[in-house]
Design an enzyme around this catalytic site. Structure first.
Site, PDB file in Angstrom:
ATOM      1  N   SER A   1      36.006 -13.631   7.232  1.00 59.42           N
ATOM      2  CA  SER A   1      36.101 -14.751   6.385  1.00 59.42           C
ATOM      3  C   SER A   1      36.784 -15.800   7.269  1.00 59.42           C
ATOM      4  O   SER A   1      37.559 -15.227   8.201  1.00 59.42           O
ATOM      5  CB  SER A   1      37.887 -13.879   6.160  1.00 59.42           C
ATOM      6  OG  SER A   1      38.688 -14.677   5.406  1.00 59.42           O
TER       7      SER A   1
ATOM      8  N   ARG B   1      11.262 -11.275  -0.120  1.00 53.27           N
ATOM      9  CA  ARG B   1      12.011 -12.238   1.051  1.00 53.27           C
ATOM     10  C   ARG B   1      10.891 -12.201   1.781  1.00 53.27           C
ATOM     11  O   ARG B   1      10.964 -13.128   3.541  1.00 53.27           O
ATOM     12  CB  ARG B   1      13.251 -12.308   1.886  1.00 53.27           C
ATOM     13  CG  ARG B   1      14.342 -12.411   0.242  1.00 53.27           C
ATOM     14  CD  ARG B   1      14.423 -13.590   0.416  1.00 53.27           C
ATOM     15  NE  ARG B   1      15.195 -13.963  -1.296  1.00 53.27           N
ATOM     16  CZ  ARG B   1      15.668 -15.137  -1.556  1.00 53.27           C
ATOM     17  NH1 ARG B   1      14.922 -16.107  -1.501  1.00 53.27           N
ATOM     18  NH2 ARG B   1      16.843 -15.035  -2.586  1.00 53.27           N
TER      19      ARG B   1
HETATM   20  C1  LIG Z   1      10.917 -18.100  -3.789  1.00 48.06           C
HETATM   21  C2  LIG Z   1      12.334 -17.286  -3.923  1.00 48.06           C
HETATM   22  C3  LIG Z   1      13.079 -18.598  -4.596  1.00 48.06           C
HETATM   23  C4  LIG Z   1      14.404 -18.786  -5.342  1.00 48.06           C
HETATM   24  N1  LIG Z   1      14.499 -20.194  -6.006  1.00 48.06           N
HETATM   25  C5  LIG Z   1      15.489 -19.737  -6.841  1.00 48.06           C
HETATM   26  C6  LIG Z   1      16.119 -21.015  -6.715  1.00 48.06           C
HETATM   27  O1  LIG Z   1      15.562 -22.387  -6.443  1.00 48.06           O
HETATM   28  N2  LIG Z   1      16.985 -20.974  -7.805  1.00 48.06           N
HETATM   29  C7  LIG Z   1      18.065 -20.154  -8.259  1.00 48.06           C
HETATM   30  O2  LIG Z   1      19.446 -19.950  -8.790  1.00 48.06           O
HETATM   31  N3  LIG Z   1      17.721 -18.911  -7.537  1.00 48.06           N
HETATM   32  C8  LIG Z   1      16.594 -19.223  -6.951  1.00 48.06           C
HETATM   33  N4  LIG Z   1      16.256 -17.644  -5.498  1.00 48.06           N
HETATM   34  C9  LIG Z   1      16.473 -17.095  -6.492  1.00 48.06           C
HETATM   35  C10 LIG Z   1      15.750 -15.614  -7.592  1.00 48.06           C
HETATM   36  O3  LIG Z   1      16.288 -16.298  -8.859  1.00 48.06           O
HETATM   37  C11 LIG Z   1      17.114 -13.832  -7.837  1.00 48.06           C
HETATM   38  O4  LIG Z   1      18.633 -14.145  -7.966  1.00 48.06           O
HETATM   39  C12 LIG Z   1      17.420 -13.336  -6.234  1.00 48.06           C
HETATM   40  O5  LIG Z   1      15.187 -13.283  -5.964  1.00 48.06           O
HETATM   41  C13 LIG Z   1      17.631 -12.294  -6.777  1.00 48.06           C
HETATM   42  O6  LIG Z   1      16.530 -11.172  -7.474  1.00 48.06           O
HETATM   43  P1  LIG Z   1      16.970 -10.046  -8.155  1.00 48.06           P
HETATM   44  O7  LIG Z   1      17.987 -10.200  -9.045  1.00 48.06           O
HETATM   45  O8  LIG Z   1      16.089 -10.052  -8.668  1.00 48.06           O
HETATM   46  O9  LIG Z   1      17.726  -9.433  -6.901  1.00 48.06           O
HETATM   47  P2  LIG Z   1      18.974  -8.382  -7.229  1.00 48.06           P
HETATM   48  O10 LIG Z   1      20.266  -9.144  -7.924  1.00 48.06           O
HETATM   49  O11 LIG Z   1      19.181  -7.445  -6.393  1.00 48.06           O
HETATM   50  O12 LIG Z   1      19.041  -7.677  -8.389  1.00 48.06           O
HETATM   51  C14 LIG Z   1      17.656  -6.451  -9.004  1.00 48.06           C
HETATM   52  C15 LIG Z   1      17.550  -6.174 -10.006  1.00 48.06           C
HETATM   53  O13 LIG Z   1      18.182  -5.489 -10.034  1.00 48.06           O
HETATM   54  C16 LIG Z   1      18.342  -5.966 -12.357  1.00 48.06           C
HETATM   55  N5  LIG Z   1      19.640  -6.571 -11.726  1.00 48.06           N
HETATM   56  C17 LIG Z   1      20.693  -6.896 -11.210  1.00 48.06           C
HETATM   57  N6  LIG Z   1      22.300  -7.687 -10.908  1.00 48.06           N
HETATM   58  C18 LIG Z   1      21.188  -8.152 -12.947  1.00 48.06           C
HETATM   59  C19 LIG Z   1      22.327  -8.615 -14.203  1.00 48.06           C
HETATM   60  N7  LIG Z   1      23.088  -9.125 -13.838  1.00 48.06           N
HETATM   61  N8  LIG Z   1      21.753  -8.508 -15.601  1.00 48.06           N
HETATM   62  C20 LIG Z   1      19.663  -7.970 -15.508  1.00 48.06           C
HETATM   63  N9  LIG Z   1      19.759  -7.640 -14.475  1.00 48.06           N
HETATM   64  C21 LIG Z   1      20.317  -7.249 -13.060  1.00 48.06           C
HETATM   65  C22 LIG Z   1      17.509  -7.093 -11.712  1.00 48.06           C
HETATM   66  O14 LIG Z   1      16.281  -6.027 -12.431  1.00 48.06           O
HETATM   67  C23 LIG Z   1      17.394  -7.396 -10.263  1.00 48.06           C
HETATM   68  O15 LIG Z   1      15.560  -7.530  -9.962  1.00 48.06           O
HETATM   69  C24 LIG Z   1      14.954 -17.625  -5.777  1.00 48.06           C
HETATM   70  C25 LIG Z   1      14.534 -16.363  -4.907  1.00 48.06           C
HETATM   71  C26 LIG Z   1      13.014 -16.328  -4.009  1.00 48.06           C
HETATM   72  C27 LIG Z   1      12.847 -15.122  -3.776  1.00 48.06           C
END
Ligand SMILES: Cc1cc2nc3c(=O)[nH]c(=O)nc-3n(C[C@H](O)[C@H](O)[C@H](O)COP(=O)(O)OP(=O)(O)OC[C@H]3O[C@@H](n4cnc5c(N)ncnc54)[C@H](O)[C@@H]3O)c2cc1C
Length: 314
Positions: free
Chosen positions: A115, A214
């Site tokens: 923090s 990642r």
């Molecule tokens: C190469 C790359 C580029 C990116 N560029 C951008 C960008 O330009 N701008 C940006 O804002 N983000 C960006 N991101 C972030 C991306 O959009 C995701 O937020 C991030 O990769 C987390 O993925 P996730 O939601 O699958 O993972 P987690 O948050 O770990 O979730 C895992 C899984 O749980 C489920 N889940 C979790 N929470 C929810 C929910 N609330 N509702 C529904 N299902 C849920 C989904 O199935 C999800 O795949 C980027 C990511 C990558 C890898």
């Protein structure tokens, strides 16, 4: 009922699953970037906990290593994910704020962060190595092109300017604190290359999802290095599950329906370009120049990964 099944999963009395190789890594800092690290703080389970949990569903006891390996690979192939959630990792990490901003997007993790309202931010800032400062990529709008070198003087100028900017910012931060500005306000002058720290706890299913996104070459290089450091630890913790993850996810190539049809055409003897075009995977614009982004170029990338050769006429 459940009790009976759980008892059946173990031929010997239940005991905590430990891994002596992993135990040696607890508290060891894996250096990442110039001042960062990833360190395993604790873990729960291993390959055998995945098997143990899965056999509760199937109601049979411990089997041979080959059968257990086969079961883990079956679970991974068929997205039977919950047994992988039985394994957990707790890491301590130090990373620049801009990396933390990306990692924090993974919502299935438990985090406790240092923090900067409560404590003074330490004077650690990230300066990229010379080889890591390359030009903007023409094909990946979000990233750099590691092959596209910048003039040495530009690289030097950037490194020196960021160093100066970081030092100036920290001086302003210190001056603000000395002048009685509260820590929660003073911190706002620090640039995103300053380091933060946190505890980060995740289960193996979510870890694989994180690593998939990642470690990918499209991810920011600095964030990839944290993912790769964690992958080294995960490999030791769950060698069989990690291999299955590599085979069925990390190194697997997934085709869309259009792409599958194009591959089918190629197997029937059509050229790569005809197969792509025929199935709506556009490779060239009207003027004959190649598309740089879109489904066509992504199909090229997948085929190049598979065949290790250049698919496009130059
Ligand atoms: C190469 C790359 C580029 C990116 N560029 C951008 C960008 O330009 N701008 C940006 O804002 N983000 C960006 N991101 C972030 C991306 O959009 C995701 O937020 C991030 O990769 C987390 O993925 P996730 O939601 O699958 O993972 P987690 O948050 O770990 O979730 C895992 C899984 O749980 C489920 N889940 C979790 N929470 C929810 C929910 N609330 N509702 C529904 N299902 C849920 C989904 O199935 C999800 O795949 C980027 C990511 C990558 C890898």
């Amino acid at each position: 009922m459940v009790q009976n099944n759980i008892e059946k999963t173990s031929d010997t009395p239940m005991q905590r699953i430990t891994n002596s190789e992993l135990d040696k890594l607890i508290g060891v800092k894996f250096p990442v970037l110039d001042h960062g690290f990833v360190m395993l703080v604790d873990y729960m389970g291993g390959d055998s906990s995945i098997v143990q949990a899965a056999r509760v569903s199937y109601g049979s006891g411990t089997k041979t290593f080959r059968e257990d390996e086969g079961l883990i690979r079956y679970l991974m192939r068929h997205d039977h994910t919950t047994p992988f959630e039985m394994v957990e990792f707790k890491f301590a990490m130090r990373m620049p704020f801009f990396v933390a901003r990306q990692i924090v997007r993974h919502r299935t993790v438990s985090i406790n962060e240092y923090s900067a309202r409560y404590s003074v931010v330490p004077d650690f800032y990230y300066i990229p190595e010379k080889d890591d400062i390359t030009a903007q990529s023409a094909t990946n709008r979000q990233g750099r092109d590691s092959e596209k070198k910048l003039p040495n003087e530009v690289v030097e100028w950037f490194r020196n300017s960021v160093t100066e900017h970081s030092k100036d910012s920290y001086s302003l931060y210190e001056k603000a604190l000395e002048s009685g500005i509260p820590r929660e306000l003073a911190r706002m002058v620090l640039p995103l290359n300053y380091y933060t720290e946190w505890y980060w706890k995740i289960n193996l299913h979510n870890m694989f999802h994180f690593l998939q996104l990642r470690i990918d070459p499209h991810a920011q290089e600095e964030t990839r290095r944290y993912a790769m450091a964690m992958a080294e630890i995960v490999k030791i913790a769950v060698p069989v599950a990690y291999k299955a993850f590599e085979d069925f996810s990390l190194h697997a190539v997934r085709f869309s329906e259009k792409e599958s049809m194009a591959v089918k055409d190629m197997l029937n003897g059509a050229s790569f370009e005809d197969s792509a075009n025929r199935n709506g995977l556009r490779l060239y614009k009207e003027d004959g120049t190649a598309f740089k982004t879109g489904e066509g170029p992504e199909f090229i990338q997948k085929m190049e990964r598979l065949t290790k050769r250049n698919m496009l006429r130059v």
